[in-house]
Write a protein that holds these residues in place. Structure first.
Motif, short mmCIF file in Angstrom:
data_model
loop_
_atom_site.label_atom_id
_atom_site.label_comp_id
_atom_site.label_asym_id
_atom_site.label_seq_id
_atom_site.Cartn_x
_atom_site.Cartn_y
_atom_site.Cartn_z
N ASP A 1 -5.68 4.43 5.09
CA ASP A 1 -4.39 4.92 5.55
C ASP A 1 -3.98 6.16 4.77
O ASP A 1 -4.32 6.32 3.59
N LEU A 2 -3.25 7.04 5.42
CA LEU A 2 -2.65 8.20 4.76
C LEU A 2 -1.23 7.84 4.38
O LEU A 2 -0.49 7.28 5.18
N ILE A 3 -0.84 8.18 3.15
CA ILE A 3 0.55 7.97 2.75
C ILE A 3 1.12 9.29 2.26
O ILE A 3 0.40 10.17 1.78
N VAL A 4 2.42 9.44 2.41
CA VAL A 4 3.13 10.61 1.94
C VAL A 4 3.84 10.22 0.65
O VAL A 4 4.52 9.20 0.59
N ILE A 5 3.65 11.03 -0.39
CA ILE A 5 4.20 10.72 -1.70
C ILE A 5 5.36 11.68 -2.01
O ILE A 5 5.25 12.88 -1.78
N ALA A 6 6.44 11.13 -2.51
CA ALA A 6 7.59 11.93 -2.94
C ALA A 6 7.92 11.59 -4.38
O ALA A 6 7.74 10.45 -4.81
N ASN A 7 8.40 12.56 -5.12
CA ASN A 7 8.74 12.36 -6.53
C ASN A 7 10.20 11.91 -6.63
O ASN A 7 11.12 12.69 -6.44
N TYR A 8 10.39 10.64 -6.94
CA TYR A 8 11.73 10.08 -7.16
C TYR A 8 11.88 9.68 -8.61
O TYR A 8 12.33 8.59 -8.93
N SER A 9 11.52 10.57 -9.53
CA SER A 9 11.57 10.24 -10.96
C SER A 9 12.99 9.97 -11.44
O SER A 9 13.19 9.33 -12.46
N LEU B 1 -7.75 4.36 -1.05
CA LEU B 1 -9.18 4.17 -1.23
C LEU B 1 -9.61 2.72 -1.38
O LEU B 1 -10.79 2.41 -1.26
N SER B 2 -8.66 1.82 -1.69
CA SER B 2 -9.06 0.43 -1.91
C SER B 2 -8.20 -0.51 -1.06
O SER B 2 -7.25 -0.09 -0.41
N GLU B 3 -8.55 -1.79 -1.11
CA GLU B 3 -7.82 -2.79 -0.34
C GLU B 3 -6.68 -3.43 -1.14
O GLU B 3 -6.07 -4.38 -0.69
N SER B 4 -6.36 -2.91 -2.31
CA SER B 4 -5.38 -3.56 -3.19
C SER B 4 -3.96 -3.57 -2.62
O SER B 4 -3.15 -4.37 -3.05
N MET B 5 -3.65 -2.71 -1.66
CA MET B 5 -2.29 -2.66 -1.11
C MET B 5 -2.16 -3.40 0.21
O MET B 5 -1.10 -3.39 0.84
N GLU B 6 -3.24 -4.03 0.67
CA GLU B 6 -3.19 -4.77 1.94
C GLU B 6 -2.33 -6.00 1.81
O GLU B 6 -2.19 -6.54 0.72
N PRO B 7 -1.67 -6.46 2.83
CA PRO B 7 -1.78 -6.08 4.23
C PRO B 7 -0.85 -4.94 4.64
O PRO B 7 -0.96 -4.43 5.74
N SER B 8 0.09 -4.52 3.78
CA SER B 8 1.05 -3.50 4.22
C SER B 8 0.44 -2.11 4.35
O SER B 8 0.80 -1.35 5.24
N PRO C 1 -5.18 9.46 -8.25
CA PRO C 1 -3.96 8.77 -8.65
C PRO C 1 -4.05 7.27 -8.36
O PRO C 1 -4.75 6.83 -7.46
N ILE C 2 -3.32 6.49 -9.15
CA ILE C 2 -3.26 5.04 -9.00
C ILE C 2 -1.99 4.71 -8.22
O ILE C 2 -0.91 5.18 -8.55
N ILE C 3 -2.12 3.86 -7.19
CA ILE C 3 -0.99 3.49 -6.35
C ILE C 3 -0.87 1.97 -6.39
O ILE C 3 -1.82 1.26 -6.08
#
Length: 121
Positions: free
Chosen positions: A80-88, A68-75, A108-110
């Motif tokens: 963008d759609l991302i797939v999340i997996a639980n690697y706890s 939802l935000s530009e905080s993860m740019e440029p990658s 959720p915060i990413i």
């Protein structure tokens, strides 16, 4: 076609004339609407089944999230759609992308891990 004509067309490498076939019977408007409804419902059911299967396989409630935000740019760009997996079970390292959620917040915060601080004691 007469047999002589079939012989001539085979010598010249031409295909024999196509036989006329009847077109399939057309569906009525009501039948067409029912078929479209069934196609839409089956597509939605398939999408839900795939989403739920991903959630079970990746051990997370939301396996696919929109940024939802530009905080993860440029990658990772906004939208963008991302797939999340639980690697706890895996240790967190600098450069990893982590997802966390506060109880009072719906989204959720990413973030990308910049530095890991170890607790002593």
């Amino acid at each position: 076609a007469p047999p002589a004509m079939d012989y001539v067309t085979s010598l010249l490498g031409m295909a024999p004339p196509a036989k006329k076939t009847r077109p399939p019977p057309a569906f009525s408007s009501a039948q067409s609407s029912v078929l479209q409804f069934i196609a839409v419902v089956s597509t939605l059911c398939s999408a839900i089944a795939i989403y739920r299967s991903l959630a079970l396989l990746l051990q997370t409630e939301s396996p696919v999230v929109v940024i939802l935000s530009e905080s993860m740019e440029p990658s990772i760009a906004r939208g963008d759609l991302i797939v999340i997996a639980n690697y706890s079970w895996a240790p967190v390292r600098a450069g990893d992308i982590v997802v966390f959620q506060f109880p009072q917040q719906e989204v959720p915060i990413i973030h990308r891990v910049v530095k890991v601080h170890e607790k002593k004691g």
